[in-house]
Write a protein that holds these residues in place. Structure first.
Motif, PDB file in Angstrom:
ATOM      1  N   TRP A  51      45.781  77.738  -0.156  1.00 11.56           N
ATOM      2  CA  TRP A  51      46.324  79.149   0.622  1.00 11.56           C
ATOM      3  C   TRP A  51      45.161  79.860   0.040  1.00 11.56           C
ATOM      4  O   TRP A  51      45.307  80.719  -0.566  1.00 11.56           O
ATOM      5  CB  TRP A  51      47.545  79.353   0.068  1.00 11.56           C
ATOM      6  CG  TRP A  51      48.162  80.415   0.919  1.00 11.56           C
ATOM      7  CD1 TRP A  51      47.648  81.844   1.147  1.00 11.56           C
ATOM      8  CD2 TRP A  51      49.379  80.313   1.529  1.00 11.56           C
ATOM      9  NE1 TRP A  51      48.501  82.312   2.046  1.00 11.56           N
ATOM     10  CE2 TRP A  51      49.591  81.282   2.294  1.00 11.56           C
ATOM     11  CE3 TRP A  51      50.342  79.213   1.748  1.00 11.56           C
ATOM     12  CZ2 TRP A  51      50.678  81.642   3.288  1.00 11.56           C
ATOM     13  CZ3 TRP A  51      51.371  79.663   2.799  1.00 11.56           C
ATOM     14  CH2 TRP A  51      51.511  80.689   3.575  1.00 11.56           C
ATOM     15  N   LEU A  52      43.911  79.756   0.923  1.00 16.95           N
ATOM     16  CA  LEU A  52      42.943  80.904   0.660  1.00 16.95           C
ATOM     17  C   LEU A  52      42.913  81.978   1.578  1.00 16.95           C
ATOM     18  O   LEU A  52      43.807  81.872   2.677  1.00 16.95           O
ATOM     19  CB  LEU A  52      41.446  80.130   0.895  1.00 16.95           C
ATOM     20  CG  LEU A  52      41.560  78.878  -0.032  1.00 16.95           C
ATOM     21  CD1 LEU A  52      40.051  78.019   0.405  1.00 16.95           C
ATOM     22  CD2 LEU A  52      41.287  78.917  -1.354  1.00 16.95           C
ATOM     23  N   SER A  53      42.221  82.974   1.433  1.00 16.62           N
ATOM     24  CA  SER A  53      42.317  84.323   2.236  1.00 16.62           C
ATOM     25  C   SER A  53      41.224  84.930   2.431  1.00 16.62           C
ATOM     26  O   SER A  53      40.488  84.847   3.543  1.00 16.62           O
ATOM     27  CB  SER A  53      43.448  85.118   1.815  1.00 16.62           C
ATOM     28  OG  SER A  53      43.280  86.259   2.461  1.00 16.62           O
ATOM     29  N   ASN A  54      40.326  85.289   1.306  1.00 18.70           N
ATOM     30  CA  ASN A  54      39.044  86.216   1.372  1.00 18.70           C
ATOM     31  C   ASN A  54      39.393  87.147   2.413  1.00 18.70           C
ATOM     32  O   ASN A  54      38.326  87.399   3.355  1.00 18.70           O
ATOM     33  CB  ASN A  54      37.885  85.226   1.822  1.00 18.70           C
ATOM     34  CG  ASN A  54      36.440  85.648   1.478  1.00 18.70           C
ATOM     35  OD1 ASN A  54      36.641  86.828   0.683  1.00 18.70           O
ATOM     36  ND2 ASN A  54      35.775  85.256   1.968  1.00 18.70           N
ATOM     37  N   ASP A  55      40.216  87.956   2.214  1.00 17.05           N
ATOM     38  CA  ASP A  55      40.776  89.054   3.083  1.00 17.05           C
ATOM     39  C   ASP A  55      39.864  89.945   3.962  1.00 17.05           C
ATOM     40  O   ASP A  55      39.933  90.867   4.324  1.00 17.05           O
ATOM     41  CB  ASP A  55      41.610  89.882   2.390  1.00 17.05           C
ATOM     42  CG  ASP A  55      42.605  90.501   3.191  1.00 17.05           C
ATOM     43  OD1 ASP A  55      42.746  90.308   4.345  1.00 17.05           O
ATOM     44  OD2 ASP A  55      43.364  91.640   2.714  1.00 17.05           O
TER      45      ASP A  55
END
Length: 181
Positions: A51-55
């Motif tokens: 569950w990655l994001s790197n917003d």
């Protein structure tokens, strides 16, 4: 008078803990267990989750799901040591995902399902490490949304049914070699 009895022979329980090294390289951590329940036969289960994001502009790489596979082992290596040598199998599982890069992406609607057939070869590379190389051919079904992310809103398309047949992701699995537990 007492009748002498022979104790029951202990049953061997062959288990291997494993991980798919190709999934690990793709930032998809996973874990699995394989149980050899009879000579030449095993059941394998796997679960993967990330569950990655790197917003920065809503980037995502969310994937999770699992599968189970029944395998038949054959050849001289399989006769000498369990979970070693050639194997064929039938597998099935479920997966969901939300993959987006550059503002465009695909999001699975609930769970997608897959099933198929596989062939592989497992070989020892160290005293306590096996590598299992596997290829599969199968079917994937389910629904997904294509979307475009625009700072405040996410614009979704209508759900699209997917139905495809083809190769499944290959695996190179590292495992603790089988031994009686």
């Amino acid at each position: 008078p007492t009748v002498p009895t022979t104790p029951a022979a202990p049953r061997d329980l062959y288990l291997a803990a494993k991980t798919n090294l190709l999934y690990d390289a793709a930032l998809l951590p996973n874990i699995g267990l394989e149980w050899s329940f009879a000579p030449h036969w095993s059941v394998s289960t796997d679960w993967a989750y990330t569950w990655l994001s790197n917003d920065s502009k809503h980037r995502y790489w969310r994937i999770y799901g699992g599968d189970a596979e029944l395998r038949y082992w054959f050849g001289s290596a399989a006769s000498e040591k369990r979970l070693t040598g050639h194997h064929v199998g039938a597998y099935g599982g479920i997966v969901t995902y939300d993959i987006e890069f550059g503002g465009k992406g695909y999001k699975g609607e609930k769970w997608s399902y897959f099933f198929g057939l596989s062939y592989g070869y497992a070989m020892p590379v160290a005293r306590r490490l096996n590598l299992d190389f596997e290829l599969g051919l199968g079917y994937l079904g389910g629904e997904y949304y294509a979307f475009i992310f625009a700072i405040i809103f996410i614009f979704y398309t209508s759900p699209t049914a997917t139905s495809t047949t083809g190769p499944r992701p290959s695996s190179v699995t590292g495992s603790d070699p089988p031994r009686p537990a």
